[in-house]
Design a protein around this motif. Sequence first.
Motif, mmCIF file in Angstrom:
data_model
loop_
_atom_site.group_PDB
_atom_site.id
_atom_site.type_symbol
_atom_site.label_atom_id
_atom_site.label_comp_id
_atom_site.label_asym_id
_atom_site.label_seq_id
_atom_site.Cartn_x
_atom_site.Cartn_y
_atom_site.Cartn_z
ATOM 1 N N VAL A 62 1.151 -1.641 -0.216
ATOM 2 C CA VAL A 62 -0.097 -0.305 -0.070
ATOM 3 C C VAL A 62 1.072 1.726 0.171
ATOM 4 N N PRO A 63 0.207 2.181 -0.983
ATOM 5 C CA PRO A 63 1.588 3.533 -0.883
ATOM 6 C C PRO A 63 1.391 4.211 0.265
ATOM 7 N N ALA A 64 2.613 4.693 0.586
ATOM 8 C CA ALA A 64 2.566 5.644 1.804
ATOM 9 C C ALA A 64 1.729 6.981 1.665
ATOM 10 N N PHE A 65 1.017 7.358 0.596
ATOM 11 C CA PHE A 65 0.815 8.462 0.820
ATOM 12 C C PHE A 65 -0.743 7.946 0.854
ATOM 13 N N ILE A 66 -1.560 6.551 0.888
ATOM 14 C CA ILE A 66 -2.741 6.435 0.849
ATOM 15 C C ILE A 66 -2.489 5.716 2.414
ATOM 16 N N MET A 67 -1.521 5.008 2.753
ATOM 17 C CA MET A 67 -2.270 4.553 4.860
ATOM 18 C C MET A 67 -0.275 4.392 5.082
ATOM 19 N N PRO A 68 0.556 5.540 5.617
ATOM 20 C CA PRO A 68 1.610 4.968 5.600
ATOM 21 C C PRO A 68 1.711 3.953 7.076
ATOM 22 N N THR A 69 3.252 2.456 7.149
ATOM 23 C CA THR A 69 2.902 1.448 7.866
ATOM 24 C C THR A 69 3.385 2.294 9.696
ATOM 25 N N PRO A 70 2.934 1.474 9.951
ATOM 26 C CA PRO A 70 3.089 2.528 11.767
ATOM 27 C C PRO A 70 4.069 2.454 11.788
ATOM 28 N N SER A 71 5.336 1.518 11.968
ATOM 29 C CA SER A 71 6.977 1.895 12.205
ATOM 30 C C SER A 71 6.870 2.934 10.827
ATOM 31 N N ALA A 229 -9.934 24.986 10.514
ATOM 32 C CA ALA A 229 -10.364 26.709 9.754
ATOM 33 C C ALA A 229 -9.229 27.457 9.966
ATOM 34 N N GLY A 230 -9.117 28.191 10.656
ATOM 35 C CA GLY A 230 -7.686 29.610 10.917
ATOM 36 C C GLY A 230 -6.338 29.174 10.442
ATOM 37 N N GLY A 231 -6.267 28.081 10.437
ATOM 38 C CA GLY A 231 -4.522 28.154 10.135
ATOM 39 C C GLY A 231 -4.020 28.628 11.146
ATOM 40 N N GLY A 232 -2.814 28.554 10.945
ATOM 41 C CA GLY A 232 -1.395 29.388 11.535
ATOM 42 C C GLY A 232 -0.779 28.278 11.798
ATOM 43 N N PHE A 233 -1.568 27.720 13.060
ATOM 44 C CA PHE A 233 -1.006 27.005 14.242
ATOM 45 C C PHE A 233 -1.873 26.088 14.854
ATOM 46 N N GLY A 234 -0.945 24.905 15.442
ATOM 47 C CA GLY A 234 -1.738 23.853 16.520
ATOM 48 C C GLY A 234 -2.139 22.682 14.961
ATOM 49 N N LEU A 235 -2.676 21.823 15.989
ATOM 50 C CA LEU A 235 -2.424 20.442 15.421
ATOM 51 C C LEU A 235 -3.201 20.359 14.577
ATOM 52 N N GLY A 236 -4.188 21.141 14.028
ATOM 53 C CA GLY A 236 -5.381 21.313 13.320
ATOM 54 C C GLY A 236 -4.336 21.909 12.326
ATOM 55 N N SER A 237 -3.719 22.951 12.492
ATOM 56 C CA SER A 237 -3.217 23.638 11.132
ATOM 57 C C SER A 237 -2.568 22.294 10.542
ATOM 58 N N ARG A 238 -1.977 21.478 11.658
ATOM 59 C CA ARG A 238 -0.101 20.348 10.635
ATOM 60 C C ARG A 238 -1.041 19.390 10.066
ATOM 61 N N LEU A 239 -2.544 19.366 10.475
ATOM 62 C CA LEU A 239 -3.231 17.930 9.613
ATOM 63 C C LEU A 239 -3.227 19.093 8.542
ATOM 64 N N ILE A 246 0.659 15.886 1.545
ATOM 65 C CA ILE A 246 0.958 14.272 1.027
ATOM 66 C C ILE A 246 2.030 13.629 2.243
ATOM 67 N N ARG A 247 2.065 14.465 3.003
ATOM 68 C CA ARG A 247 3.324 13.883 4.438
ATOM 69 C C ARG A 247 1.787 13.335 5.042
ATOM 70 N N MET A 248 2.010 11.900 5.129
ATOM 71 C CA MET A 248 1.231 11.279 6.301
ATOM 72 C C MET A 248 1.615 10.158 7.287
ATOM 73 N N PRO A 249 2.847 10.136 7.226
ATOM 74 C CA PRO A 249 2.806 9.702 8.357
ATOM 75 C C PRO A 249 3.462 10.519 9.375
ATOM 76 N N GLU A 250 3.661 12.170 8.798
ATOM 77 C CA GLU A 250 4.121 12.836 9.906
ATOM 78 C C GLU A 250 2.168 13.748 10.300
ATOM 79 N N PHE A 251 1.050 13.194 9.064
ATOM 80 C CA PHE A 251 -0.437 13.488 9.140
ATOM 81 C C PHE A 251 -1.154 12.471 10.610
ATOM 82 N N PHE A 252 -0.758 11.009 10.233
ATOM 83 C CA PHE A 252 -1.356 10.465 11.359
ATOM 84 C C PHE A 252 -0.356 10.353 12.687
#
Length: 281
Positions: A62-71, A229-239, A246-252
Motif C-alpha cells: 500500500v503506498p505511503a500516501f494512502i496509508m503509511p505503516t505504523p513503523s 479552519a483558522g490555520g496558522g498554528f496548532g495540531l489542526g493546522s498541521r493536519l 501528502i506527508r501521511m506519516p506526519e499526518f497520522f
Amino acid sequence: MTDKALGDRIPEFGQPKAAGQAGMSGGLSGVGIQSTQEMVAVIAVAVLMVGGAELLLRMFEVPAFIMPTPSSIIAVFFSDEVPVIATHAGHTLVELLSGYAIGASIGLMLAALITQFPFAEKIITPYILLLVTTPMLALVPLLILNFGFGYAPRIVAVALACGPMVMINAATGFRRVDLGKIALARSYGASTLQIFTKIRIPMAMPMVLVGLMMGAIFGLITAVGAEMAGGGFGLGSRLTTYSSVIRMPEFFACILILALLGILIYLLFFWLGKRLAGWES
C-alpha cells in the motif's frame, strides 16, 4: 413539603434522564485494568493490531500516501519534525486549557444558579439548548472575523463547546438529590448554602465529573477543528498542512497525539471519579 417547595424539580434538557447516570457508571467507575493478566491481554491485543497492520500494508504494498505503516508513523517521533509538532501541540493545549477553564467555570456557575432559582432556569435553558445544538465549528469563521487569527477565536469556540455540556450534566446532578435528605437537613435548620455544599455537591459529583469529562473531549475536538479552519498554528493546522503536501506519516503522527490526549483526558477523570465518586460504584 412538596417538590416544588424544595425546588427539586428535575430540569428537562432534552436528553434521557438515565443517560447521564449510565454514562457516569460506565465512564468513571466501571472500567479499569484490575490485574496483571488484563494488562498483558491489552498489550497483546495492541501488539497484534499494530503488527498485523504493518504486515498487511507491506504485504499488499500500500503506498505511503494512502496509508503509511505504523513503523513509519513511529519514526516521525524520532525525526527532526518532533520540535515542530511539539510546538504546535503546545498551542493546541493552550487553547484547550484556556477555553475549558472559562467554559467549565461558567457552566458550573450556571448549573448552580438554575438549581437554586427555577425562574433563572426558564430564561437560561433555551439559550443553552441553542448552544448545544449549534456546531461551534460553524461559528469559527465569524469568530475569526471578530477576533482575528490568534488564540481568541479558538478559545471562545472551545468555551462555547464545553460550557453547555458541563452545565447540563452538573445541573442534572444537582437536581437528583434525595428529597428526604434535604427535608431532614432543613428540619435541623440548615441554610440553602449549607444544603448545596454539604448535600447537593457531594451527591452530584459523579454527574459533575461526567460533564467535565464530556466538556474536555468536546473542547479538544472543537480546538482542532478551529485550527483547521483558522490555520496558522496548532495540531489542526498541521493536519491540514501535512495532508495538502501528502506527508501521511506526519499526518497520522498528529492524529496519534490527539488520540493520546483524549485518552489522557479520560484517564484523568477516571482517576478523579475513583477519588471523588467511588462510593457510587
